[in-house]
Scaffold this active site. Structure first.
Site, PDB file in Angstrom:
ATOM      1  N   LYS A 126     -62.098 -20.032  45.993  1.00  0.00           N
ATOM      2  CA  LYS A 126     -62.189 -20.768  44.725  1.00  0.00           C
ATOM      3  C   LYS A 126     -63.334 -21.757  44.737  1.00  0.00           C
ATOM      4  O   LYS A 126     -63.940 -22.009  43.705  1.00  0.00           O
ATOM      5  CB  LYS A 126     -60.857 -21.441  44.369  1.00  0.00           C
ATOM      6  N   LYS A 146     -58.506  -8.475  45.197  1.00  0.00           N
ATOM      7  CA  LYS A 146     -57.192  -8.443  44.541  1.00  0.00           C
ATOM      8  C   LYS A 146     -57.324  -8.588  43.019  1.00  0.00           C
ATOM      9  O   LYS A 146     -58.261  -9.222  42.527  1.00  0.00           O
ATOM     10  CB  LYS A 146     -56.259  -9.514  45.113  1.00  0.00           C
ATOM     11  N   LYS A 168     -55.809 -12.846  37.561  1.00  0.00           N
ATOM     12  CA  LYS A 168     -55.819 -13.154  36.137  1.00  0.00           C
ATOM     13  C   LYS A 168     -57.007 -14.015  35.746  1.00  0.00           C
ATOM     14  O   LYS A 168     -57.333 -14.127  34.584  1.00  0.00           O
ATOM     15  CB  LYS A 168     -54.500 -13.777  35.691  1.00  0.00           C
TER      16      LYS A 168
HETATM   17  P1  ATP Z   1     -55.625 -16.956  39.787  1.00  0.00           P
HETATM   18  O1  ATP Z   1     -56.530 -15.808  39.517  1.00  0.00           O
HETATM   19  O2  ATP Z   1     -55.617 -18.011  38.725  1.00  0.00           O
HETATM   20  O3  ATP Z   1     -55.737 -17.504  41.173  1.00  0.00           O
HETATM   21  P2  ATP Z   1     -53.546 -15.087  40.346  1.00  0.00           P
HETATM   22  O4  ATP Z   1     -53.633 -13.930  39.419  1.00  0.00           O
HETATM   23  O5  ATP Z   1     -54.026 -14.910  41.719  1.00  0.00           O
HETATM   24  O6  ATP Z   1     -54.182 -16.363  39.684  1.00  0.00           O
HETATM   25  P3  ATP Z   1     -51.227 -16.692  40.923  1.00  0.00           P
HETATM   26  O7  ATP Z   1     -50.660 -17.564  39.864  1.00  0.00           O
HETATM   27  O8  ATP Z   1     -52.078 -17.328  41.944  1.00  0.00           O
HETATM   28  O9  ATP Z   1     -52.039 -15.487  40.300  1.00  0.00           O
HETATM   29  O10 ATP Z   1     -50.081 -15.875  41.635  1.00  0.00           O
HETATM   30  C1  ATP Z   1     -48.762 -15.733  41.169  1.00  0.00           C
HETATM   31  C2  ATP Z   1     -47.988 -14.799  42.047  1.00  0.00           C
HETATM   32  O11 ATP Z   1     -48.488 -13.468  41.893  1.00  0.00           O
HETATM   33  C3  ATP Z   1     -48.121 -15.097  43.544  1.00  0.00           C
HETATM   34  O12 ATP Z   1     -46.884 -14.827  44.176  1.00  0.00           O
HETATM   35  C4  ATP Z   1     -49.159 -14.148  44.007  1.00  0.00           C
HETATM   36  O13 ATP Z   1     -49.041 -13.851  45.375  1.00  0.00           O
HETATM   37  C5  ATP Z   1     -48.853 -12.934  43.143  1.00  0.00           C
HETATM   38  N1  ATP Z   1     -50.044 -12.120  42.941  1.00  0.00           N
HETATM   39  C6  ATP Z   1     -51.207 -12.534  42.359  1.00  0.00           C
HETATM   40  N2  ATP Z   1     -52.096 -11.527  42.318  1.00  0.00           N
HETATM   41  C7  ATP Z   1     -51.485 -10.458  42.896  1.00  0.00           C
HETATM   42  C8  ATP Z   1     -51.891  -9.117  43.161  1.00  0.00           C
HETATM   43  N3  ATP Z   1     -53.088  -8.698  42.829  1.00  0.00           N
HETATM   44  N4  ATP Z   1     -51.013  -8.282  43.765  1.00  0.00           N
HETATM   45  C9  ATP Z   1     -49.784  -8.716  44.114  1.00  0.00           C
HETATM   46  N5  ATP Z   1     -49.345  -9.957  43.902  1.00  0.00           N
HETATM   47  C10 ATP Z   1     -50.165 -10.837  43.299  1.00  0.00           C
END
Ligand code: ATP
Ligand code: LTN
Length: 336
Positions: free
Chosen positions: A116, A198, A201
């Protein structure tokens, strides 16, 4: 005879964007199944979200949408505690305390911080750095035994355990030491455009993720244009980066059809990538449809949502305050 005490679970998602298929598969979907067997608390982690600059009106909207989505996915507010992180001041209070028991060197090793800060080089704020400490406070306040998250968050669970162990070693048993809980399949859904990264969002390229809010034809289109490889063979080779796109599609299909990636690969052996993509698109759309119908109904009922988060805040505060006071007392703050 007294009923056996249920183990506790805590988890949450940040309202930092539209919830993706990755969030759903890696996290929320699994929470639903845990509700009967565990004492669960799920929160909207808005305090974590401001570590990256947000538009206030959008964040307010997204926090409510996230809550409606939790419920639409099957989180039952009568079974599980549902609340907004910033409504419970104990999170910030314990985070401060834990900051004093966390080392700079430990935080510097965090992959998410490194990622980040590279992505937001103009805003490497202290909150981004101490993000895992706030997360540790979230978990420890509720004395959680398990934390169901995606794979990317396991490093944060580890540091939470280290902090809790350090604190307990100094002051006795204040915190339950939590364990991460990973799903068997789909713990890391990859970007559709860069399948070695990964699905996220906050990806600036919306083609990389499927949002739970996307139109169904957009979802199908995104999946059908997923990046694969030029080998043309459907095989599940999880350790082969060259196969990352196909591995990802097989994993998604497996989760959505209650199968395994190996079985899905066997079912599609000899067929073209187009056939696999078409089937994945259909399975995902079919899986999301009923959730969306529920979501559309719930999001309109603002009074219902408000009632849940208001009650949730009260309960969360009551539970968390016990832990906070216990920690305060141990470190020498006057509490009464
Ligand atoms: P950001 O992009 O804002 O960091 P993010 O999409 O990574 O957000 P988080 O809010 O950080 O989402 O994660 C919420 C939950 O979803 C966490 O338990 C995280 O491990 C899970 N998660 C996020 N992305 C994935 C993915 N690609 N596959 C599986 N689990 C995920
Ligand atoms: N960092 C998590 C969100 C989060 C969380 C938590 C998850 C904040 N606090 C406590 C589980 C338990 C993420 O998914 N990015």
């Amino acid at each position: 005879m007294e009923a056996e005490k249920k183990k506790k679970i805590f988890s949450g998602v940040q309202p930092s964007g539209n919830i993706t298929l990755g969030n759903y598969i890696g996290a929320i979907r699994n929470w639903v199944r845990l509700q009967d067997d565990y004492d669960c608390a799920f929160a909207m982690m808005d305090m974590h979200t401001i570590t990256v600059r947000q538009t206030p009106a959008e964040m307010r909207k997204r926090t409510l949408e996230l809550m409606a989505l939790y419920i639409a996915c099957g989180i039952d507010p009568e079974k599980s505690l549902l609340f907004i992180q910033s409504h419970n001041s104990a999170h910030a209070e314990l985070a401060w305390v834990l900051n004093c028991y966390t080392y700079m060197g430990e935080l510097q090793r965090m992959t998410q911080f490194k990622d980040k800060s590279a992505r937001h080089a103009d805003n490497i704020n202290a909150g981004l750095f101490t993000y895992p400490v706030l997360m540790a406070a979230d978990i420890l306040l509720y004395q959680a035994d398990y934390v169901p998250v995606g794979k990317d968050q396991m490093q944060h669970i580890e540091i939470c355990r280290d902090i809790a162990n350090r604190f307990n070693a100094l002051y006795g048993n204040v915190f339950t030491i939590p364990e991460g809980m990973l799903v068997k399949a789909g713990a890391k859904i990859m970007s559709l455009q860069e399948p070695t990264k990964k699905m996220s969002k906050s990806d600036p390229n919306p083609k990389g993720y499927v949002s739970m809010m996307d139109d169904f034809n957009v979802i199908a289109k995104k999946i059908k244009s997923a990046v694969t490889d030029s080998e043309g063979v459907i095989e599940y080779r999880p350790d082969d980066d060259a196969k990352a796109g196909i591995n990802n599609l097989l994993s998604i299909m497996a989760v959505m059809t209650d199968s395994t990636p190996e079985k899905v690969a066997a079912d599609f052996a000899g067929q073209g990538y187009g056939a696999l993509k078409g089937a994945v698109a259909e399975a995902v759309v079919e899986g999301i449809k009923p959730i969306r119908a529920e979501y559309d109904r719930i999001i309109k009922d603002k009074a219902y949502l408000k009632d849940i988060y208001t009650r949730g805040a009260e309960t969360a505060h009551r539970i968390a305050d016990r832990t906070l006071k216990k920690a305060y007392k141990k470190i020498g703050f006057i509490i009464d």
